[in-house]
Structure formats: C-alpha cells, structure tokens
Design a protein around this motif. Structure first.
Motif, short mmCIF file in Angstrom:
data_model
loop_
_atom_site.label_atom_id
_atom_site.label_comp_id
_atom_site.label_asym_id
_atom_site.label_seq_id
_atom_site.Cartn_x
_atom_site.Cartn_y
_atom_site.Cartn_z
N ASP A 249 2.94 4.56 -25.98
CA ASP A 249 1.57 4.43 -25.83
C ASP A 249 1.37 2.94 -25.53
OD1 ASP A 249 1.05 7.12 -26.31
OD2 ASP A 249 0.71 6.73 -28.44
N GLY A 250 2.14 2.27 -24.63
CA GLY A 250 1.91 1.02 -24.26
C GLY A 250 2.48 0.07 -25.07
N LYS A 251 3.23 0.48 -26.11
CA LYS A 251 3.63 -0.38 -27.08
C LYS A 251 5.13 -0.58 -27.12
CE LYS A 251 -0.26 -1.69 -29.23
NZ LYS A 251 -0.92 -3.16 -28.78
N ARG B 94 3.77 -5.27 -17.47
CA ARG B 94 3.15 -4.13 -18.23
C ARG B 94 2.48 -3.09 -17.42
NH1 ARG B 94 3.19 -5.90 -23.54
NH2 ARG B 94 3.08 -3.65 -23.85
N ALA B 95 2.14 -1.98 -18.09
CA ALA B 95 1.82 -0.83 -17.47
C ALA B 95 0.39 -1.00 -16.99
CB ALA B 95 1.72 0.59 -18.22
N GLU B 96 -0.41 -1.56 -17.83
CA GLU B 96 -1.83 -2.03 -17.28
C GLU B 96 -1.92 -2.72 -16.15
OE1 GLU B 96 -1.32 -4.62 -21.03
OE2 GLU B 96 -0.63 -2.83 -20.49
N TRP B 97 -1.00 -3.66 -15.98
CA TRP B 97 -1.13 -4.49 -14.86
C TRP B 97 -0.65 -3.91 -13.45
CZ3 TRP B 97 2.52 -8.75 -17.82
CH2 TRP B 97 1.81 -9.29 -18.83
N ALA C 299 3.35 3.43 -12.72
CA ALA C 299 3.15 2.24 -13.76
C ALA C 299 3.67 2.17 -14.96
CB ALA C 299 1.65 2.02 -13.87
N ALA C 300 4.16 3.33 -15.32
CA ALA C 300 4.71 3.54 -16.99
C ALA C 300 5.75 2.64 -17.23
CB ALA C 300 5.21 5.06 -17.03
N ALA D 256 10.67 8.21 -35.04
CA ALA D 256 10.06 8.41 -36.45
C ALA D 256 8.50 7.41 -36.47
CB ALA D 256 10.88 7.82 -37.45
N GLY D 257 7.42 8.08 -36.99
CA GLY D 257 6.42 7.32 -37.15
C GLY D 257 5.56 7.00 -36.15
N VAL D 258 6.30 7.02 -34.72
CA VAL D 258 5.35 6.52 -33.67
C VAL D 258 4.91 7.52 -32.65
CG1 VAL D 258 6.41 4.19 -33.83
CG2 VAL D 258 7.61 5.76 -32.57
N GLY D 259 5.35 8.82 -32.67
CA GLY D 259 5.13 10.06 -31.92
C GLY D 259 5.37 9.93 -30.60
N LEU D 260 6.59 9.37 -30.09
CA LEU D 260 7.12 9.49 -28.71
C LEU D 260 6.94 11.06 -28.12
CD1 LEU D 260 8.03 7.78 -26.45
CD2 LEU D 260 10.41 7.86 -27.30
#
Length: 649
Positions: free
Chosen positions: A59-61, A616-619, A35-36, A13-17
């Motif tokens: 989305d990385g959060k 983390r994914a970006e790392w 990396a996900a 809800a509210g975060v668009g997964l």
C-alpha cells in the motif's frame, strides 16, 4: 532438471500484503500497474541458505521482508522508511544479523545531495542499530560503502568512510552489533576509493585531483604503499582497475585492445607484464563476473544485442547452463549463493517480463520461483527486437524496436526514446517506459547513438563535446529510419527522453523543427553552462563536465535548449522532481520560462520531493498520466497542430 514452482502467499504478518504470486495482471496494464513499486526488490540469500531478505512494498509503504524457505512463510520484520530515508538493500552478515542501507535526499546550501546510512538488525526485527552515527567518521555523507564482508568474521565488515571534513576516504572495521569502528587505513590524499583483496586486506587505492589520477598499491596489508601509476584521468592510453587477480599479486585491468576495451591481468611489480584474458572484436568487455560466496572470478561480461558472459569457471558455467535450460526466454544472473554453494539465488528478466527471482536447489535439482519485482505486469507486454539503423553518412547504428501488440508494424504513431547517461547504452530487456508507451499503441525506437558506451573508444569519443550535434543527429537519423521503413507515420512522431534523453528531445525539436510533432523531457538538462556550474558542487565535477561538454561559450550556448527556445515549433512537456540530485529542477523551470517568453506551447509538471528516477509510485503515476495525455493530444491523426497549452503547476 525438473521445475518446482513455489507459490508464496505474500501475506506479510500485520500488513495485509495481497497475494502477489497468484494475482493476475489485467490484459491491458493500467497506469497504476506500471507505476507500482517493487513487490520484491534486492533479495539476499542467508549464508545457511534457508532465508531470503528483500525489500517489499505494501500500500505504498516500504518494508524489509523475510522469507523462511523451510516453512515458506514470509513476514515483514521492520519498516523500510524512516523520515525521508528509504531502504535500498539488505544483506546478511550472518544467519541472524542483517545490514541494510538507507538512502535519502538532503538539501545543503539549497542544493539536493544523496546521503546514506547503515542500519543493522536481527532477523526478527530486534536489536536495531543505526551504525556509524558518532565520532569522526559520523560526518561521512555515504555510510553504506561496504568494502568487504569479511565472511570469516561473524561480527564485522570493512567499510569506507570519508574523513571528517574531507573528500578523501578511510577504511574501518565496523562491528555490526555494537557499531564500534576500528580504523585500518587512514586518509591518504588523493585516494577517494580503496580496494581490498579476496582476503580482506586493503591493498589498492585510487584517487585524483582535477585531471590527474593516481593508483597506489602494496604487497601485503602491513607493507608500505607504493605509487603504481600517475596519469591523466581522461587519457584512454591508461587502464582502469577492476580488482585483484586470483593469486593476489596481480590486478585485473580494463584497457584498450584493437579499439575495444578488454580484460588483462597485470603483475603488480611490472606494468609491462600483462596477459590478455578476454577480448571481443565487436564490443567492449567491461566487467568481471565473480562468484557470490568467495568472489572468485568466473567470467567476463560483455553486451552485443544482449548481455552475455564468457565463463572461465567450468562449475559456474554448468550451473548457468542448467538455469538457462529451464528459463530459456530470459537473461539469468546468479546474484547469491549459500555458504555451501548448494542453493543459488537467480535474477531473471526479459523484454516482456520484469525481474523475477528464483532459487536453484542443487541437491533437489529444482528451480523455485520466489517472487517478482512487479507481479502486476505478467501479460500484455510487447517484445523488443534488435535493429540496425542507417545513420548519418550511412553509419550503422545499433538500436531496438518495440511494436504494439497486435499491430502490423506499419504507419504507427511512434516515439523516439533516446537513452540517458548520455554515455551509457540501451539494452535488451524490460523497460517500463517503453512498455507503457507500446501498451498505449505507440511504436518505440531506441538507438545507441555515437557517444554510447560498449562499442569502443572511437564510438564513445565521437559523442564528447557533441551532445547537441553528433549525438542528436544520430537520434534524428533513427526517426528518419523509422519513417523510411514504413514503421512511423511522419505526422505522428514524437521524441521523449529522460535525463540526457530529455535534453536530446528538446534539442531534437530545436534542430529538427519539421521532423517531430511534440517533445517530452523528463528530468532533462536544458542549459549546458548551468550544468557545468551545478556539477562543481561534486568533487571532480568541474574537470569532468569540462571534458565531456567542452568550454567554448558559443558552443555551449548553441547546444543548450534553454538558449534556443524560440526555435521550437512543437508542444513541449517538461516533467521534473524538485529533489533531483542529478539534474536540478532549475533546468526545467528555466526552460518553461524561456518557452513562455517565446510564446511556445508547453506544460511544466513539478513533482514534489521527486528524485531523478521518480522511484515512488505516486511520482510515477503523475508522470505516466501526464505523458499519456500529452501524447494523445498531439499524436492523434489530426492532432499534430494541437498545442498542449501553457500551464505550470
């Protein structure tokens, strides 16, 4: 047993997964796929069996999610990020109240340290409260060490906290609604860890100063403490305590039996009264398996080429057999159960599948898939098989081989991938680094070199004070084995590792200048004397590193890649997070300087805020992109003479 698959929408809800359960992974997974961050992580089943709490990423959060098993509707109830803190797990205290652990890296005196905090909230996200934030115990570095969940007390748990300004621990009853702390066990030096029996009574303590350890115990929660044993903490003749026995007047201990660790039950009032519960002639038995609801012992864990359980509880064995019959290709672990034990939470993984979570409903005789830790990686992964490697002096070394899909297993570009620890072991199962490498066309060889755990004390002991010799020589033997078996093209052979594995990669290049064509170190140790100095910031770190590494200055120098950079002849890749607690970034920065002075080709990649595991994914994107480029540059058919170029950023 019939199988029912529940396809969850995952539209929080509210975060668009995105629709995790229905998304199809591409045939050749991308860097982003590997990396996900986990789409479902650390799930917990409510006592009533009608809800699942878990950690998820959108989305990385990171968020705390809640799945209602009655309506099949998931939702995000709270952010799992706060400043530098990230949620690592949540558990139900009761059907309406969650307790979540948050972890962060904090710098003290210029050095990174882990700290944890505990947050409680209702399942609708309301009444959030950071626990243990005031008073004497508020100074504790680790505030999430739940000692006992006290299932009969709806509002409280037992928690272990460091006393103010002290390394020695105290135990408190913590109200998860108000945060009120009631001390039930005061600091008692040198105790650093307390244990409660199945009823929640604190009745055992372990502590140490330097190399001297001590066990204390008592017969009831209000009787006097007695010293059970004083011992040298590095003496194999003594035992390790795993917890209380089923009757409460005995301890379950791990100790030597014919050269392997085995499980005994020992009477509290008579150390000589020991009953062997389970042993293996080939490998160590190092753990108890407990039922999630009442923590009764149902079996003992061990690992040969795969992890296994010897069950002593017939009911648990029957349930495990039913799960294994439906999921025969994976290792399946019972990680939660409802209060009435009619719903069972299962974690399943294999070599070609990241961890998936299932719900077993005993009343409906169904097994429902709840979600995956990484739904993107559902195909295109390569099987891992156990192998026996001929080591130095023909010593048989257990290991694993993973070949690229579609290959004939011959004359392949090959990566030797030693494990970290170093006193750990490689295991069969999903490994994202191994799968990333095989997806790029490389064969991967892993070896449980001497010094690895699980194969008896002599095997472990052989690696002590031999980081750069015996252990590295076994790893090099695995490389030669791969060549002799026709698996590895000797012109396209690289060694890559993480943590100790990174150290082994660099030392492999030092000791075997003609064997490898490149070396990659991820968060690797480079200076043994420096490691000793840095680990002194941890309680007991000086004695531990002296025991593991030794104190001879010449040997420490000879075993340090930093001091032998001039002997390296191949391109080197160094990747390190600058917030690494386990191995501080100085190791890679100093190694890059030494390679630069020696005019050796290398590249240093510093990942800002990155921790030791690069969670983390970006790392991870940065790591995989750099590794992919480095290996392609150096393991092409004619690329063995190419250099990576001396670059720092």
């Amino acid at each position: 047993m019939r199988v029912v698959i529940w396809v969850l929408g995952w539209a929080l809800a509210g975060v668009g997964l995105l629709a995790a359960a229905t998304a199809a992974a591409p045939p050749h997974p991308s860097i982003e796929d590997f990396a996900a961050e986990p789409s479902m992580y650390s799930p917990a089943l409510s006592p009533g069996g009608n809800r699942i709490a878990y950690i998820t990423n959108v989305d990385g959060k990171r968020f705390v999610g809640l799945l209602d098993l009655t309506t099949n509707k998931p939702k995000a109830i709270v952010s799992a990020e706060s400043d530098s803190f990230l949620a690592s797990w949540c558990r139900f205290k009761n059907d309406e109240r969650l307790v979540c652990s948050f972890r962060s890296t904090q710098f003290m005196g210029g050095r990174p340290f882990w700290v944890t905090r505990l947050v409680a909230l209702n399942i609708d996200g309301s009444k959030q409260k950071v626990l243990v934030q005031n008073g004497k115990a508020g100074a504790s570095q680790f505030q999430d060490r739940v000692l006992h969940w006290l299932p009969e007390d709806r509002e409280s748990v037992l928690i272990q906290l460091d006393a103010d300004g002290s390394i020695f621990s105290e135990v408190y009853r913590l109200n998860v609604y108000t945060g009120r702390l009631t001390r039930v066990q005061s600091e008692r030096a040198p105790v650093v860890s307390w244990y409660a029996d199945r009823s929640g009574a604190v009745r055992f303590g372990f502590g140490f100063r330097e190399e001297r350890g001590q066990y204390i115990t008592r017969s009831t929660d209000d009787s006097k403490w007695q010293t059970l044993l004083k011992f040298n903490t590095f003496d194999n003749d003594e035992f390790s305590v795993l917890g209380f026995g089923p009757l409460g007047n005995s301890l379950l201990i791990e100790t030597d039996h014919n050269g392997r660790s085995a499980i005994f039950e020992m009477a509290l009032d008579d150390q000589s009264d020991r009953q062997l519960l389970f042993a293996r002639p080939d490998v160590d038995v190092g753990s108890t398996v407990r039922w999630p609801t009442d923590q009764r012992i149902v079996g003992f864990g061990y690992e040969t080429d795969r992890a296994k359980v010897h069950f002593i509880d017939s009911q648990a064995q029957q349930i495990q057999n039913a799960i294994d019959a439906v999921l025969p290709a994976s290792e399946n672990w019972i990680i939660g159960a409802s209060r009435d034990e009619r719903r069972i939470l299962v974690a399943a993984h294999s070599d070609i599948k990241p961890t998936e979570y299932h719900l077993l409903d005993l009343d409906h005789k169904s097994l429902a898939r709840l979600g995956s830790s990484n739904y993107r990686l559902s195909q295109g992964l390569a099987p891992m098989r156990a192998v026996t490697i001929s080591g130095p002096d023909n010593t048989p070394l257990p290991g694993y081989l993973t070949l690229p899909l579609g290959s004939d297993g011959k004359n392949l570009p090959t990566i030797i991938y030693p494990h970290g620890g170093p006193h750990a072991r490689d295991s069969w199962g999903f490994d994202e680094v191994v799968q990333f490498l095989t997806s790029r066309g490389y064969a991967v060889v892993q070896v449980n070199f001497r010094g690895s755990t699980g194969y008896g004390y002599d095997w472990y002991q052989a690696g002590l004070r031999n980081w750069g010799t015996v252990m590295v020589d076994d790893i090099s033997a695995a490389a030669r084995w791969a060549i002799s078996e026709g698996i590895a093209d000797p012109r396209r052979l690289c060694i890559v590792g993480w943590s100790y594995g990174g150290y082994a990669a660099l030392m492999g290049a030092v000791r075997e200048p003609e064997l490898y064509r490149c070396a990659g170190s991820i968060a690797g140790v480079t200076d043994l004397r420096g490691l000793q100095q840095q680990d002194r910031r941890f309680y007991g770190g000086r004695a531990s590193t002296n025991y593991v590494l030794g104190t001879d200055a010449d040997e420490l120098k000879a075993g340090s890649p930093l001091k032998n950079a001039d002997r390296i002849r191949v391109p080197v890749l160094l990747v390190h997070g600058d917030a690494d607690v386990n191995v501080v970034i100085d190791h890679s920065r100093n190694m890059a300087r030494a390679l630069d002075r020696a005019n050796k080709p290398h590249k240093l990649v510093v990942i800002e805020d990155g921790d030791h595991s690069l969670v983390r994914a970006e790392w991870r994107k940065t790591l995989f992109a750099e590794l992919e480029r480095f290996l392609a540059d150096n393991l092409t058919a004619a690329g063995s003479a190419q250099a990576a170029g001396s670059t720092a950023h």
